[in-house]
Design an enzyme around this catalytic site. Structure first.
Site, short mmCIF file in Angstrom:
data_model
loop_
_atom_site.label_atom_id
_atom_site.label_comp_id
_atom_site.label_asym_id
_atom_site.label_seq_id
_atom_site.Cartn_x
_atom_site.Cartn_y
_atom_site.Cartn_z
N HIS A 49 0.82 -1.22 0.00
CA HIS A 49 0.00 0.00 0.00
C HIS A 49 0.85 1.27 0.00
O HIS A 49 0.36 2.34 -0.34
CB HIS A 49 -0.99 0.00 1.17
CG HIS A 49 -0.42 0.24 2.52
ND1 HIS A 49 -0.21 -0.75 3.45
CD2 HIS A 49 -0.01 1.39 3.12
CE1 HIS A 49 0.29 -0.23 4.55
NE2 HIS A 49 0.43 1.08 4.38
N ASP B 273 -0.05 -7.49 1.12
CA ASP B 273 0.41 -6.13 1.40
C ASP B 273 1.93 -6.03 1.55
O ASP B 273 2.43 -5.41 2.50
CB ASP B 273 -0.28 -5.57 2.65
CG ASP B 273 -0.23 -4.04 2.71
OD1 ASP B 273 0.34 -3.43 1.78
OD2 ASP B 273 -0.76 -3.46 3.68
N SER C 247 4.41 2.58 7.98
CA SER C 247 4.15 1.46 7.07
C SER C 247 5.40 1.04 6.33
O SER C 247 6.09 1.86 5.75
CB SER C 247 3.08 1.84 6.04
OG SER C 247 1.80 1.70 6.59
#
Length: 495
Positions: free
Chosen positions: A86, A117, A196
Site C-alpha cells: 500500500h 500487502d 508502514s
C-alpha cells in the site's frame, strides 16, 4: 462462530487502517532499540516518498489528482528493499533516502503483492547502498515479548523507534485488499502513519513489517510476521508473484451439543463443521457441507477451529503456508464414517473482483450515454459514495453472496450511471441493475456484452436485467447517433 476463507467480507468488517502518510512535515523521536545498535539500524531503514495517481472507478475514463505520501522500508538480502504494497500502490514516481543522505534516489518496484500487502523495491543507483546494512529475518515472536517498531512516522525525516509488547497472534483481515486474511502480530506499540513498511525488530532480527493499526482501540498496531514475508519471498523466486491459494469453504465451530448429536459426532472428537463449499476453490469437489474436519495434514483441529497445539493458531494458517499444487490433506467424519481426503491447493479466480485493486485501468462500456462496468469492489465503494444507489440492493447482495461467480470468467455487469441526453431520458428505471441477457443471449462478462452489442444487426436492442421482467428497449440507430455527441459533451476520450 463462522469462518470464511478470504471471500465475501463485509465492507464494514475490517477495523484497521493502513499507515502511509499523505503530507510531509518534520517530526523526530529517539529511543534505543532492543538488542540492536541504533547506528546499525540507521544503515538499513529507508524513508520512501511516493507520488501516485489512480483511475477513478466511477468515472473510469478519468484519473484522480496526483498525491504525495511517505512510508518506510528496509534493506534485506541482495540490496532489495522490503515495504508494504500500500506504500507504493498507484505510484507514478518513487524515491528513497537513507539516514544522513542528502540526495533522494529513484526507486523501482520489482514485485508487489496486494493480497499480503508486501512489495520489493530496488534502487538502480548502487551508490545508494554505500555502507548499508541488510537486515536478517527472524521467527515468529512469542506472546508478551518486546518488539521495536522502526520507521519514519508522520513524515518525519529522522528515524523513530517505539517499543511494544506482542499481545496477540492470529489470522486477521488485511485492510489493503479488504478481503484477504493472513497471520498478524498485534502489538501495543505506537504505530503511526509513515511507519508502514518499517521493520519490527526483536533481538537484532526482523520479526515483522509494520502495516496497519486498529481504529477501535488505542496504541494497537499490527505487523506482518516473517512467515508471511517468507511466503512472499519464496513465491517470487521464479520471477513471478502468483499469490495465495484459497481453500474456499465456510466452517462452523462445534460447541453445540445438539449439532454434534444430530451429526452423531463421537464424544471427545474435536473439529469443525463445513457449512459451505465455494465453486472453483481448492475444496470444490472434495469437501461437502456437513463434513466434520478433525485434522489437517495430520494436525488436530479443535472445536473452535484452532490447531490443538501449543501456541494455537487457526487451522487455515496451514493453507496459507502452501503454494499452488501442494497437497492439502484432511481427516474428517462424513456420514458417520472416518475418512481421509486430499486434494491440491489452488487459487480461486473469482477472488480478483472481490479485492481492492491498484494500478489498473477499469474496462467499461458506454452506449447511448449508458455506462456499464463489471461489478468489483472498487466500483462498489465509489458508487456507494455518490448517493445514487437506489435500487442497488440486488447488485450489492449478488456481490457479497457470490455464488453465481462460477469460473472467474462469469461477471456481473451493471448499468450504474448514465450521462444524461434526450436519447436516454427514460432509462432511470434500470439504473443500478445487473444485466442478464442481450437480445435473448445470456451475458457472461463485459467483453461478451461488448461483442454482442457491436455484432448485432438488430434494429432494436433488448436488455433484460435480473429481477425485472420488462426489458430496456434501445433503438440502435438513435443510440449510435447520440454516442458521439454525448462523448464530446462529457469530454470522454479513449472510447
Amino acid at each position: 462462530m463462522q469462518k470464511q476463507k478470504k471471500i465475501l467480507s463485509s465492507p464494514l468488517a475490517f477495523a484497521s487502517t493502513i499507515l502511509f502518510f499523505l503530507t510531509l512535515f518534520s517530526s523526530t523521536s529517539h529511543a534505543e532499540p532492543n538488542g540492536q545498535s541504533i547506528d546499525e539500524i540507521k544503515k538499513s531503514v529507508v524513508q520512501i516518498r511516493v507520488f501516485s495517481q489512480a483511475k477513478d472507478p466511477y468515472s473510469p475514463w478519468m484519473s484522480s489528482g496526483i498525491s504525495a505520501s511517505t512510508g518506510s522500508g528496509f534493506i534485506i538480502a541482495k540490496n532489495r528493499i522490503l515495504t508494504n504494497a500500500h506504500v507504493v500502490s498507484n505510484a507514478k514516481f518513487i524515491e528513497a533516502q537513507r539516514n544522513n543522505q542528502t540526495e533522494w534516489y529513484e526507486l523501482k518496484v520489482l514485485y508487489i503483492a496486494h493480497d499480503c500487502d508486501l512489495a520489493i523495491l530496488e534502487v538502480p543507483d548502487q551508490t545508494f547502498y554505500t555502507d548499508s546494512v541488510e537486515l536478517e529475518l527472524g521467527g515468529l515472536p512469542e506472546l508478551a515479548s518486546p518488539v521495536d517498531i522502526i520507521g519514519y512516522p508522520i513524515g518525519g525525516s529522522k528515524i523513530s523507534v517505539s517499543r511494544g509488547i506482542v499481545s496477540r497472534i492470529e489470522q486477521s483481515n488485511y485492510a489493503h485488499s479488504q478481503i484477504d486474511s493472513h497471520l498478524v502480530v498485534q502489538v501495543d506499540a505506537a504505530i503511526n502513519p509513515g511507519n508502514s513498511g518499517g521493520p519490527a525488530l526483536q533481538n537484532g532480527k526482523v520479526a515483522g513489517v509494520a502495516f496497519q493499526a486498529s481504529t477501535k482501540g488505542e496504541n494497537i498496531g499490527y505487523i506482518i510476521p516473517t512467515n508471511v514475508i517468507q511466503h512472499f519471498l519464496k513465491d517470487i523466486q521464479d520471477g513471478i508473484y502468483n499469490g495465495y491459494v484459497e481453500l474456499g469453504i465456510q466452517t462452523q465451530n462445534s460447541f453445540s451439543e445438539s449439532h454434534r448429536n444430530y451429526y452423531q459426532i463421537p464424544n471427545g472428537e474435536e473439529g469443525v463443521f463445513v457449512t459451505r463449499v465455494f465453486r472453483q476453490g481448492s475444496a470444490d469437489g472434495f469437501l461437502q457441507p456437513g463434513d466434520y474436519l478433525t485434522a489437517i495434514d495430520g494436525r488436530k483441529i479443535g472445536r473452535n477451529g484452532n490447531l490443538l497445539e501449543a501456541n494455537s493458531i487457526d487451522f487455515l494458517e496451514v493453507i496459507d503456508n502452501k503454494f499452488a499444487g501442494e497437497e492439502i490433506r484432511f481427516d474428517l467424519i462424513r456420514n458417520k464414517k472416518n475418512i481421509q481426503v486430499s486434494f491440491p491447493a489452488k487459487k480461486m479466480p473469482q477472488m480478483e473482483n472481490q479485492r481492492s485493486s491498484y494500478g489498473k485501468d477499469y474496462d467499461y462500456l458506454i452506449f447511448g450515454g449508458l455506462v456499464f462496468q463489471t461489478v468489483n469492489r472498487d466500483l462498489l465503494e465509489a458508487w456507494s459514495k455518490t448517493g445514487q444507489t437506489q435500487g442497488g440492493s440486488l447488485l450489492v447482495y449478488r456481490f457479497y453472496e457470490g455464488s453465481h461467480l462460477l469460473d472467474g470468467e462469469t461477471e456481473d455487469i451493471v448499468l450504474y450511471r448514465k450521462l444524461p441526453h434526450p436519447s436516454n431520458s427514460h432509462s432511470d428505471f434500470y439504473l443500478n441493475m445487473v444485466v442478464d441477457t442481450f437480445n435473448g443471449t445470456k451475458v457472461k462478462n463485459l467483453n461478451h456484452f461488448k461483442n454482442l452489442l457491436q455484432s448485432s444487426k438488430e434494429k432494436t436492442f433488448k436488455i433484460h436485467f435480473y429481477g425485472i421482467q420488462v426489458p430496456m428497449i434501445l433503438d440502435r440507430e438513435e443510440s449510435e447517433k447520440s454516442d458521439e455527441q454525448i462523448k464530446r459533451t462529457y469530454h470522454i476520450t479513449g472510447k
